[in-house]
Design a protein around this motif. Structure first.
Motif, PDB file in Angstrom:
ATOM      1  N   ASP A   1     -26.491   8.589  28.581  1.00  0.00           N
ATOM      2  CA  ASP A   1     -26.289   9.962  29.050  1.00  0.00           C
ATOM      3  C   ASP A   1     -26.720  10.976  27.983  1.00  0.00           C
ATOM      4  N   GLU A   2     -26.560  12.276  28.295  1.00  0.00           N
ATOM      5  CA  GLU A   2     -27.026  13.334  27.398  1.00  0.00           C
ATOM      6  C   GLU A   2     -26.264  13.370  26.074  1.00  0.00           C
ATOM      7  N   PHE A   3     -25.113  12.689  25.987  1.00  0.00           N
ATOM      8  CA  PHE A   3     -24.330  12.652  24.750  1.00  0.00           C
ATOM      9  C   PHE A   3     -24.633  11.412  23.916  1.00  0.00           C
ATOM     10  N   GLY A   4     -25.535  10.555  24.405  1.00  0.00           N
ATOM     11  CA  GLY A   4     -25.925   9.358  23.677  1.00  0.00           C
ATOM     12  C   GLY A   4     -25.071   8.136  23.976  1.00  0.00           C
ATOM     13  N   PHE A   5     -24.175   8.246  24.945  1.00  0.00           N
ATOM     14  CA  PHE A   5     -23.340   7.113  25.312  1.00  0.00           C
ATOM     15  C   PHE A   5     -24.058   6.270  26.361  1.00  0.00           C
ATOM     16  N   THR A   6     -23.973   4.961  26.200  1.00  0.00           N
ATOM     17  CA  THR A   6     -24.613   4.049  27.142  1.00  0.00           C
ATOM     18  C   THR A   6     -23.554   3.455  28.069  1.00  0.00           C
ATOM     19  N   HIS A   7     -23.846   3.463  29.348  1.00  0.00           N
ATOM     20  CA  HIS A   7     -22.968   2.883  30.360  1.00  0.00           C
ATOM     21  C   HIS A   7     -23.860   2.318  31.464  1.00  0.00           C
ATOM     22  N   ILE A   8     -23.265   1.585  32.390  1.00  0.00           N
ATOM     23  CA  ILE A   8     -24.075   1.045  33.490  1.00  0.00           C
ATOM     24  C   ILE A   8     -24.345   2.152  34.502  1.00  0.00           C
ATOM     25  N   CYS A   9     -25.420   2.016  35.221  1.00  0.00           N
ATOM     26  CA  CYS A   9     -25.804   2.996  36.241  1.00  0.00           C
ATOM     27  C   CYS A   9     -24.683   3.192  37.260  1.00  0.00           C
ATOM     28  N   GLY A  10     -24.222   2.102  37.853  1.00  0.00           N
ATOM     29  CA  GLY A  10     -23.101   2.164  38.777  1.00  0.00           C
ATOM     30  C   GLY A  10     -23.444   2.557  40.207  1.00  0.00           C
ATOM     31  N   ARG A  11     -24.702   2.860  40.487  1.00  0.00           N
ATOM     32  CA  ARG A  11     -25.078   3.178  41.882  1.00  0.00           C
ATOM     33  C   ARG A  11     -24.953   1.922  42.737  1.00  0.00           C
ATOM     34  N   PRO A  12     -24.873   2.088  44.045  1.00  0.00           N
ATOM     35  CA  PRO A  12     -24.818   0.903  44.910  1.00  0.00           C
ATOM     36  C   PRO A  12     -26.054   0.015  44.695  1.00  0.00           C
ATOM     37  N   ALA A  13     -25.813  -1.268  44.513  1.00  0.00           N
ATOM     38  CA  ALA A  13     -26.894  -2.228  44.264  1.00  0.00           C
ATOM     39  C   ALA A  13     -27.087  -3.112  45.486  1.00  0.00           C
ATOM     40  N   ASN A  14     -28.347  -3.360  45.805  1.00  0.00           N
ATOM     41  CA  ASN A  14     -28.646  -4.267  46.913  1.00  0.00           C
ATOM     42  C   ASN A  14     -29.691  -5.309  46.510  1.00  0.00           C
TER      43      ASN A  14
ATOM     44  N   HIS B   1     -19.693  -6.261  41.905  1.00  0.00           N
ATOM     45  CA  HIS B   1     -19.092  -5.286  42.829  1.00  0.00           C
ATOM     46  C   HIS B   1     -20.138  -4.396  43.504  1.00  0.00           C
ATOM     47  N   HIS B   2     -21.303  -4.976  43.769  1.00  0.00           N
ATOM     48  CA  HIS B   2     -22.403  -4.263  44.437  1.00  0.00           C
ATOM     49  C   HIS B   2     -22.758  -2.962  43.701  1.00  0.00           C
ATOM     50  N   ARG B   3     -22.689  -2.994  42.365  1.00  0.00           N
ATOM     51  CA  ARG B   3     -23.017  -1.830  41.532  1.00  0.00           C
ATOM     52  C   ARG B   3     -24.139  -2.183  40.576  1.00  0.00           C
ATOM     53  N   CYS B   4     -25.057  -1.242  40.402  1.00  0.00           N
ATOM     54  CA  CYS B   4     -26.206  -1.427  39.518  1.00  0.00           C
ATOM     55  C   CYS B   4     -25.734  -1.611  38.079  1.00  0.00           C
TER      56      CYS B   4
ATOM     57  N   SER C   1     -27.216  -7.347  39.167  1.00  0.00           N
ATOM     58  CA  SER C   1     -27.391  -6.516  40.359  1.00  0.00           C
ATOM     59  C   SER C   1     -28.046  -5.212  39.938  1.00  0.00           C
ATOM     60  N   LEU C   2     -29.033  -4.778  40.716  1.00  0.00           N
ATOM     61  CA  LEU C   2     -29.716  -3.523  40.427  1.00  0.00           C
ATOM     62  C   LEU C   2     -29.881  -2.700  41.696  1.00  0.00           C
ATOM     63  N   CYS C   3     -29.893  -1.375  41.510  1.00  0.00           N
ATOM     64  CA  CYS C   3     -30.255  -0.505  42.622  1.00  0.00           C
ATOM     65  C   CYS C   3     -31.775  -0.565  42.769  1.00  0.00           C
ATOM     66  N   GLN C   4     -32.286  -0.107  43.882  1.00  0.00           N
ATOM     67  CA  GLN C   4     -33.724  -0.185  44.125  1.00  0.00           C
ATOM     68  C   GLN C   4     -34.517   0.565  43.052  1.00  0.00           C
ATOM     69  N   TYR C   5     -34.048   1.749  42.655  1.00  0.00           N
ATOM     70  CA  TYR C   5     -34.760   2.559  41.663  1.00  0.00           C
ATOM     71  C   TYR C   5     -34.915   1.806  40.343  1.00  0.00           C
ATOM     72  N   HIS C   6     -33.827   1.255  39.812  1.00  0.00           N
ATOM     73  CA  HIS C   6     -33.917   0.569  38.519  1.00  0.00           C
ATOM     74  C   HIS C   6     -34.666  -0.758  38.624  1.00  0.00           C
ATOM     75  N   HIS C   7     -34.594  -1.419  39.780  1.00  0.00           N
ATOM     76  CA  HIS C   7     -35.374  -2.643  39.956  1.00  0.00           C
ATOM     77  C   HIS C   7     -36.869  -2.319  39.916  1.00  0.00           C
ATOM     78  N   GLU C   8     -37.252  -1.230  40.579  1.00  0.00           N
ATOM     79  CA  GLU C   8     -38.661  -0.811  40.556  1.00  0.00           C
ATOM     80  C   GLU C   8     -39.091  -0.418  39.148  1.00  0.00           C
TER      81      GLU C   8
END
Length: 112
Positions: free
Chosen positions: A37-50, A28-31, A71-78
């Motif tokens: 997160d700050e509570f220790g829960f892991t989830h996907i980034c979810g930013r737009p991925a290209n 779904h074009h999501r990273c 699929s990754l956003c540019q930041y996480h791919h880098e």
């Protein structure tokens, strides 16, 4: 790795654009990068991925199976690329040290 010294173009999947599109649509074009997160829960980034990336890097061939692509956003791919590059530099450094060690006179074979 510099493209000038790479054999990557030879390994490219001729249907990569189609594969890339399918993976982006699947995700779904999501990273898909896991973020804690700050509570220790892991989830996907979810930013737009290209960008589409191989989860597991294989230097000899690219495994373009859907299970190995994300699929990754540019930041996480880098970020991922930087980590992989640092790991490869460490491996190369260790190989050079070992080669240097075994090139010393005590390890040279002489004709008897």
């Amino acid at each position: 790795m510099a493209w000038s010294s790479s054999n990557r173009r030879e390994r490219f999947n001729p249907g990569w654009e189609r594969t890339r599109k399918l993976i982006l649509e699947r995700d779904h074009h999501r990273c898909q990068w896991p973020v804690t997160d700050e509570f220790g829960f892991t989830h996907i980034c979810g930013r737009p991925a290209n960008q589409v990336d191989h989860k597991v890097r294989n230097p000899s061939h690219d495994d373009d199976s859907p299970e190995n692509l994300q699929s990754l956003c540019q930041y996480h791919h880098e970020q991922k690329t930087c980590m992989e590059s640092a790991q490869q530099r460490q491996v190369n450094r260790e190989r050079r040290k070992e080669r240097e060690w075994y090139s010393r006179p005590a390890y040279r074979r002489t004709a008897s």
